[in-house]
Motif scaffolding. Structure first.
Motif, mmCIF file in Angstrom:
data_model
loop_
_atom_site.group_PDB
_atom_site.id
_atom_site.type_symbol
_atom_site.label_atom_id
_atom_site.label_comp_id
_atom_site.label_asym_id
_atom_site.label_seq_id
_atom_site.Cartn_x
_atom_site.Cartn_y
_atom_site.Cartn_z
ATOM 1 N N GLU A 78 0.825 -1.459 0.131
ATOM 2 C CA GLU A 78 0.183 0.066 -0.099
ATOM 3 C C GLU A 78 0.800 1.732 0.295
ATOM 4 N N LEU A 79 0.619 2.103 -0.452
ATOM 5 C CA LEU A 79 0.986 3.597 -1.101
ATOM 6 C C LEU A 79 0.198 5.364 -0.120
ATOM 7 N N LYS A 80 1.043 5.456 0.682
ATOM 8 C CA LYS A 80 0.093 6.369 0.862
ATOM 9 C C LYS A 80 1.525 7.817 1.099
ATOM 10 N N ILE A 81 0.573 8.400 0.120
ATOM 11 C CA ILE A 81 1.047 10.022 0.257
ATOM 12 C C ILE A 81 0.345 10.673 1.244
ATOM 13 N N ASP A 82 1.140 11.880 1.896
ATOM 14 C CA ASP A 82 1.340 12.332 2.850
ATOM 15 C C ASP A 82 0.285 12.580 3.916
ATOM 16 N N GLY A 83 -0.012 10.506 4.285
ATOM 17 C CA GLY A 83 -0.782 10.610 5.303
ATOM 18 C C GLY A 83 -2.105 9.064 4.257
ATOM 19 N N GLN A 84 -2.091 9.948 3.320
ATOM 20 C CA GLN A 84 -3.370 9.561 2.287
ATOM 21 C C GLN A 84 -3.115 8.007 1.884
ATOM 22 N N SER A 85 -4.227 7.271 1.466
ATOM 23 C CA SER A 85 -3.981 6.095 0.647
ATOM 24 C C SER A 85 -3.914 6.188 -0.758
ATOM 25 N N VAL A 86 -2.978 6.295 -2.295
ATOM 26 C CA VAL A 86 -4.006 6.113 -3.055
ATOM 27 C C VAL A 86 -3.515 4.775 -3.374
ATOM 28 N N GLY A 87 -4.028 3.166 -2.444
ATOM 29 C CA GLY A 87 -3.796 2.092 -3.147
ATOM 30 C C GLY A 87 -3.005 1.429 -2.930
ATOM 31 N N ARG A 88 -3.570 -0.301 -3.701
ATOM 32 C CA ARG A 88 -2.516 -0.501 -3.173
ATOM 33 C C ARG A 88 -3.022 -2.014 -4.881
ATOM 34 N N LYS A 89 -1.550 -2.574 -4.608
ATOM 35 C CA LYS A 89 -1.256 -3.460 -5.589
ATOM 36 C C LYS A 89 -0.541 -4.636 -5.210
ATOM 37 N N ALA A 90 -0.463 -5.568 -6.237
ATOM 38 C CA ALA A 90 0.177 -6.681 -5.750
ATOM 39 C C ALA A 90 1.401 -6.784 -6.290
ATOM 40 N N VAL A 91 2.620 -7.491 -5.643
ATOM 41 C CA VAL A 91 3.842 -7.386 -5.935
ATOM 42 C C VAL A 91 4.345 -8.586 -7.385
ATOM 43 N N GLU A 92 4.662 -7.678 -8.048
ATOM 44 C CA GLU A 92 4.935 -8.835 -9.142
ATOM 45 C C GLU A 92 6.484 -8.068 -9.419
#
Length: 853
Positions: A626-640
């Motif tokens: 999961e990636l967060k920008i300034d504390g806000q989540s921008v989504g989750r991605k499966a790791v490949e």
């Protein structure tokens, strides 16, 4: 009282005699004097030392002789000892004199040697060492690294008893340790000790071996007796009782036993000399079909290559540098290390034994074999010293003796070819036989470059394991063909074990691209390259493993390309700062801990249109990020393939970026700050700089200004019209921002930037690369130079006005030189348009920068 005093005196005398007969050693690295051969005055230096710091400034670094001198005071000379100087390395040939008497000539710049000074030692001594890194009788003769001259490893003074372990066995410690039987159930340790009697009388001695575990518990002991004539050397072969249920050595658990081998007087029991070796119990094999196995289990060799230099001292580094490097390599998750292309400091091998790295050790017979019998004799001497000095290290699993030996071979139709082929084959067989004679317990290996000529000449039948140095997709070709080559090679020679001994791509932290291409030196292409190669090495069972080239960005005085004097394929830079790609390897190789890394550290900042999404890559061994920008989540991605890429709209300014995942039930996270800059606003007087003809942006090392990637002209933007894209990887002089000048558009119809009306300063960048230097084997630019081309000359007009007539970038023969010309123009129609009128040769443009005044 008198009797008691006499007893005390006798005890003291006995104690003094015993200590006088012990083996002592100390470094004598401080306060040497140094001069180059042509100089008349000495300067004060400490060892380790190199005289080639000029290799950081010029390809024509000094190759020749230098003199080291030291005044050595020895206050406690004893007639019960013999005295030696031990040089850990002096590159690449040394002549040693003490008190005016020449005592030793040593060839080879990477192995240790002992100099017996017993007959000349006195309380005040003058040591003089002449070192030569320019001789062409001693390897390396040709290679893609700098041949640093000097006494670049430690120097020791050793005092040994008259009866001692052999000091004349190719620089070894006089004790050979082997493990003829190792399994999960039992293991056996054998010892061959060579003992010398320099005393004038016959000596009866006892050799005792004691093997203890890591806690100091005695596991096995055995001894033997010898009768030594004066001036003789003899060998005691001792097999210790087997160890039941031994603790096995592996990179994951580098368990070491301690073996003490002692010489004592057979009658009195007085210990005379002793040697300590660390013993690792393991067994392994290579198989053409199933790859490598360790301790009876399949085991992929995940490795790197390592050079040993560090700015600003070249090879003259302290032991802690070596240990730091091995710790960093272990942090990456590697379990295998190729010491390319030469034997490295004992501190390196000790660290590999202790921290757990399997090792391929080799000598630097590189590129070609000359028609010089002295060269071949020297190679055999050097390989003998390597094996004898390092064979007790359990980490070593392969002995190598040639690298890319046909790289500079003449063509087969050349009359010289038959002779070159024959001497190369003969030397390979000679060195292989010598290695096997000295150590029949380890396999031999050679590294081939991308040529079937090695197989045709049956080099693959000389050695046990074949290494392939493959840069498909870097030095030409398409990386998609890498797997095809490996499969085809295995199909042709299914029984030959294979290692991908070199593979890699260069990168320069200044260079970035959204559309990376081979050999553009962008950070992104290096990532793309390794993300393609490594999974293939991992999945093909017949590949025993691989060694990424190289762990560090290392110095090569002859290198040009984007970073002069540097081969920049490293996972870390020369100061050992990890590049983002380091964490891809760590994510792939580490299974004992969670790994997560936001791969933005190699960028000084992002730049783009406001609101345009930017790609942020995260390396991880978690299943999801999961990636967060300034504390806000921008989504989750499966790791490949151990990475996840997010398209993120970054706000202008500095932003906090956090990546989170779960590994083995635990939260793992990484955080960093990312700066985003909008494209320059010309109406505010901000500078717009374009890296003309390039798919890459380049951030200046001095100003921090980013020269943006180019493209064909698009309305509302910028770009070239017509012309051809040209590039060079040769060094451009007169600038620190060489990559901006190494690409250009040749013979364009024009260059256009849509810009608000007004007065502008326009700066045009030129580099005439039409006269190339002679190509070198290791450089990307291998075009044959055409120095008969016409001098290029053209008129330049901007916004309809001629600003320079009959301009020639190489007017004074200044080819491959950076030229920056500024002009002030009026933009009256919302468009800055540059036109070129050719007079002779070609017109060209490497960069353009505009600023509204």
């Amino acid at each position: 009282m008198a009797a008691a005093s006499a007893i005390v005196a006798l005890i003291l005398a006995a104690t003094t005699a015993l200590s006088a007969a012990t083996h002592t050693r100390r470094t004598i690295d401080a306060d040497w004097q140094f001069r180059l051969e042509a100089d008349t005055t000495f300067t004060s230096v400490n060892i380790p030392h190199t005289y080639n710091t000029d290799a950081y400034r010029t390809p024509n670094y000094y190759r020749g002789k230098a003199v080291y001198r030291k005044r050595l005071i020895v206050n406690d000379i004893s007639n019960q000892h013999r005295y030696y100087l031990r040089f850990e390395a002096a590159s690449k040939q040394a002549e040693v004199s003490v008190n005016g008497k020449h005592l030793c000539s040593h060839i080879g710049g990477f192995t240790a040697f002992n100099v017996d000074i017993t007959e000349v030692i006195r309380p005040v001594n003058i040591i003089e060492v002449e070192v030569d890194n320019g001789t062409m009788d001693v390897i390396p003769l040709s290679a893609d690294f700098t041949f640093w001259g000097g006494i670049y490893r430690n120097v020791w003074l050793e005092a040994v008893p008259k009866v001692h372990f052999d000091m004349a066995d190719n620089g070894s410690g006089g004790v050979l340790v082997t493990t003829p039987e190792v399994s999960n159930e039992r293991a056996t340790v054998s010892v061959k000790a060579q003992i010398t009697n320099d005393a004038s009388e016959r000596r009866n001695i006892k050799i005792t071996n004691r093997l203890t575990d890591a806690d100091g518990k005695l596991c096995a002991t055995a001894s033997a007796k010898l009768k030594l004539k004066p001036g003789s050397t003899d060998t005691a072969a001792i097999r210790l009782p087997h160890i039941a249920a031994p603790q096995l050595w592996s990179p994951e658990r580098p368990y070491l036993y301690r073996l003490v081998t002692e010489i004592s007087d057979a009658k009195s029991g007085e210990v005379i000399d002793s040697v300590v070796n660390k013993v690792g119990l393991r067994w392994y094999s290579f198989d053409g079909h199933n790859g490598f196995s360790l301790n009876g289990k399949p085991y992929k060799l995940n490795g790197v290559n390592r050079h040993q230099d560090q700015l600003p001292v070249g090879w003259a580094v302290d032991d802690e540098v070596h240990r730091r490097d091995i710790a960093l390599i272990k942090e990456s998750g590697a379990n295998f290390l190729r010491l390319a292309h030469y034997p490295q400091d004992r501190a390196v091998l000790d660290a590999c034994d202790e921290m757990g790295l399997l090792v391929w050790q080799e000598i630097p017979t590189v590129d070609y074999v000359p028609a010089n019998p002295k060269h071949d004799d020297n190679c055999e001497k050097i390989v003998s010293e390597m094996v004898c000095q390092y064979r007790n290290h359990p980490s070593i699993i392969l002995w190598g003796f040639m690298n890319e030996i046909l790289l500079r071979a003449v063509e087969s139709e050349d009359p010289e070819w038959e002779a070159a082929k024959q001497r190369t084959q003969e030397l390979a067989c000679r060195l292989d036989s010598r290695v096997r004679a000295l150590d029949p317990t380890r396999p031999t290996v050679m590294a081939f470059h991308h040529s079937q000529r090695y197989n045709e000449l049956e080099f693959n039948k000389i050695v046990d394991v074949v290494g392939w140095n493959l840069y498909i997709g870097w030095y030409g070709g398409d990386m998609a063909n890498f797997e095809r080559f490996c499969r085809e090679e295995h199909d042709r020679y299914p029984d030959v074990p294979m290692i991908i001994s070199e593979w890699g791509a260069g990168s320069d932290r200044r260079i970035h691209s959204d559309a990376p291409r081979s050999a553009d030196f962008s950070i992104e292409y290096q990532q793309q390259f390794v993300e393609h190669y490594l999974p293939i090495i991992n999945k093909l069972p017949f590949i025993s493993g691989g060694n990424y080239w190289n762990f560090i960005d290392f110095n090569v005085a002859s290198r040009q390309e984007s970073m002069q004097f540097v081969n920049n394929k490293g996972l870390v830079d020369n100061n050992r700062h990890q590049k983002d790609v380091f964490y891809y390897f760590k994510s792939m190789w580490r299974h004992d801990t969670g790994v997560i890394h936001i791969a933005t550290r190699d960028r000084q900042y992002y730049i783009g249109a406001v609101g345009a999404p930017q790609k942020i890559k995260v390396y991880s061994n978690a299943a999801e990020v999961e990636l967060k920008i300034d504390g806000q989540s921008v989504g989750r991605k499966a790791v490949e393939n151990c990475n996840a890429v997010f398209d993120v709209v970054l706000p202008e300014g500095t932003t906090a970026v956090i990546a989170e995942g779960i590994y083995d039930g635990r939260r793992i996270a990484d955080a960093t700050m990312v700066e985003y800059r909008a494209l320059p606003r010309l109406e505010r007087g901000e500078e717009l700089a374009i890296n003309v003809g390039s798919n890459c942006s380049v951030t200046s090392a001095t100003s921090g200004l980013t020269w943006l990637a180019d493209h064909e002209y698009q309305p509302g933007s910028w770009g070239y019209t017509g012309g051809n894209i040209a590039s060079t990887t040769q060094t451009v002089t007169g600038t620190v921002d060489g990559p901006v000048y190494q690409t250009s558009v040749v013979n364009p119809d024009g260059y256009c930037i849509d810009a608000p009306r007004g007065t502008y300063e326009v700066e045009l960048l030129f580099c005439d690369a039409s006269h190339q230097h002679k190509p070198q084997a290791y450089l990307l630019d291998t075009r044959t130079p055409d120095n008969a081309v016409t001098l290029s000359r053209f008129d330049i007009s901007i916004c309809g006005r001629t600003v320079q007539s009959a301009f020639a970038p190489a007017e004074n023969g200044t080819y491959l030189q950076a030229i920056r010309n500024r002009y002030v123009v009026e933009n009256t129609n919302g468009k800055i348009e540059v036109k070129f009128n050719r007079i002779n040769g070609n017109s060209m443009l490497s960069g353009i920068k505009i600023r509204r005044l």
